[in-house]
Write a protein that holds these residues in place. Sequence first.
Motif, mmCIF file in Angstrom:
data_model
loop_
_atom_site.group_PDB
_atom_site.id
_atom_site.type_symbol
_atom_site.label_atom_id
_atom_site.label_comp_id
_atom_site.label_asym_id
_atom_site.label_seq_id
_atom_site.Cartn_x
_atom_site.Cartn_y
_atom_site.Cartn_z
ATOM 1 N N ILE A 277 -65.385 19.006 -31.202
ATOM 2 C CA ILE A 277 -64.319 18.089 -31.610
ATOM 3 C C ILE A 277 -63.289 18.840 -32.447
ATOM 4 C CG2 ILE A 277 -63.799 15.995 -32.937
ATOM 5 C CD1 ILE A 277 -66.720 15.132 -32.343
ATOM 6 N N TRP A 278 -62.026 18.745 -32.054
ATOM 7 C CA TRP A 278 -60.938 19.392 -32.788
ATOM 8 C C TRP A 278 -60.173 18.347 -33.593
ATOM 9 C CZ3 TRP A 278 -58.036 23.712 -29.620
ATOM 10 C CH2 TRP A 278 -58.981 24.632 -29.150
ATOM 11 N N ALA A 279 -59.929 18.673 -34.867
ATOM 12 C CA ALA A 279 -59.091 17.842 -35.736
ATOM 13 C C ALA A 279 -57.734 18.518 -35.860
ATOM 14 C CB ALA A 279 -59.736 17.697 -37.107
ATOM 15 N N ILE A 280 -56.661 17.784 -35.556
ATOM 16 C CA ILE A 280 -55.326 18.389 -35.503
ATOM 17 C C ILE A 280 -54.342 17.560 -36.311
ATOM 18 C CG2 ILE A 280 -53.427 19.045 -33.982
ATOM 19 C CD1 ILE A 280 -55.506 19.463 -31.762
ATOM 20 N N GLU A 281 -53.586 18.247 -37.150
ATOM 21 C CA GLU A 281 -52.468 17.666 -37.891
ATOM 22 C C GLU A 281 -51.183 18.256 -37.324
ATOM 23 O OE1 GLU A 281 -50.843 15.483 -41.407
ATOM 24 O OE2 GLU A 281 -52.706 15.425 -40.253
ATOM 25 N N VAL A 282 -50.122 17.456 -37.228
ATOM 26 C CA VAL A 282 -48.839 17.923 -36.714
ATOM 27 C C VAL A 282 -47.778 17.661 -37.774
ATOM 28 C CG1 VAL A 282 -47.105 17.713 -34.900
ATOM 29 C CG2 VAL A 282 -49.523 17.407 -34.331
ATOM 30 N N LYS A 283 -47.058 18.727 -38.179
ATOM 31 C CA LYS A 283 -46.016 18.569 -39.193
ATOM 32 C C LYS A 283 -44.792 19.395 -38.827
ATOM 33 C CE LYS A 283 -48.746 17.431 -43.311
ATOM 34 N NZ LYS A 283 -49.057 17.819 -44.707
ATOM 35 N N ALA B 292 -65.645 17.698 -37.356
ATOM 36 C CA ALA B 292 -64.797 18.550 -36.524
ATOM 37 C C ALA B 292 -65.343 19.977 -36.465
ATOM 38 C CB ALA B 292 -63.373 18.566 -37.065
ATOM 39 N N THR B 293 -65.318 20.553 -35.291
ATOM 40 C CA THR B 293 -65.746 21.941 -35.119
ATOM 41 C C THR B 293 -64.575 22.910 -35.221
ATOM 42 O OG1 THR B 293 -65.531 21.677 -32.713
ATOM 43 C CG2 THR B 293 -67.707 21.298 -33.681
#
Length: 387
Positions: free
Chosen positions: A327-333, A353-354
């Motif tokens: 599982i990927w945790a992604i933030e976009v800024k 999250a991995t």
Amino acid sequence: MYTRQTNQIVQSALESQAAVVLLGPRQVGKTTLALDIASQHPSVYIDLERAADRQILTEPDLYLDEQAGKLVILDEVQQMPGLFKSLRGQIDRRRRSGFRTGQFLLLGSASNVLLQQSAESLAGRVRYIEMPPLQLAEVGTDQLNKLWLRGGFPDSFMAGNNQTSMDWRLDFLRTYLERDIPALGPRIPAATLRRFWTMLAHVQGGLLNAASLAEGLGVSGQTVGRYLDLLVDLMLVRRLQPWHENVGKRLVKSPKVYVRDSGIVHALLGIGTTEGLLGHPVVGGSWEGFCIEALLAAAPAGTEAFFYRTSAGAELDLVLRLPGEGIWAIEVKRTTAPKVSRGFHVGAEDIKATRKLLIYAGEHEVPIAKDVRALPLEQAIGLLRGL
């Protein structure tokens, strides 16, 4: 012309499947791709929006029996839903004659409608592929801002200048509202649906608030749901569902909504230049939606996408459950100073999250916290394509 990555995916699928369904909104390049493939094989192309071509298929088995051994391309196949039963019989008969793969390429611009029509008839005989608009890897990373501003519809992106691109997108919107959507059956006033679409663009990436949208349009919440279903089905809007697996957490349950093509967002809001975009309140939501669409287009088949938000403030813009990759945790800024909030760390811990990534507007990969890396969009796309 740009080499489309979908081309190789479709070619490979035709080598292993009897039929391939290529889905995507109108003007995204499906027909161009199909004709390119047709030039490399004995083939026949039929456009089911043309009355003359529909007439050819009045007795479909008679015509298709004569095309055995050829790749038959049926464009806008949702125009003739009755064809699917005939296609099943054709595929089975051709298999018995030794033609097991590469028989039919079906193009459609309405996903759920088409899937429902073909699901039972062609079960086990077909592969579904969605064709996205032009992608960063196809046009070159030096074109990132142009792609973000104009969007990925080829005629919009390749226009001679920003005004010509904007004019194309406005015509695209008008055609969808006045011709294409009514042709599918819904009798929705074009002006009302245009207002709804524009309201979604104003809140790009926000939680769906059906009551607020209904009040603004003067319709019921049920009607808003129907409008949204339609635009999702046409692959023009994305409904990103919330992560739902943390028992004991008070999770946000409303989906987030994005107009999928950034150029359409900007056309709906009258944003015609990069300078105008950077100064507009929607800039953050527009960048987030642009990045999310790029990442999902690059993700391997079988990837599931969510967002994560709790009432306590934990938040992740995008959660990818990748087949065999965790599982990927992604933030976009939209920033050149990479930094994630405490809510990101909490959310990443909640979902176990991995991999933890921040997609930002800088040019280099940098570590910003334990197990968290900031990446430019093109590098994150490369990571996903390498899986």
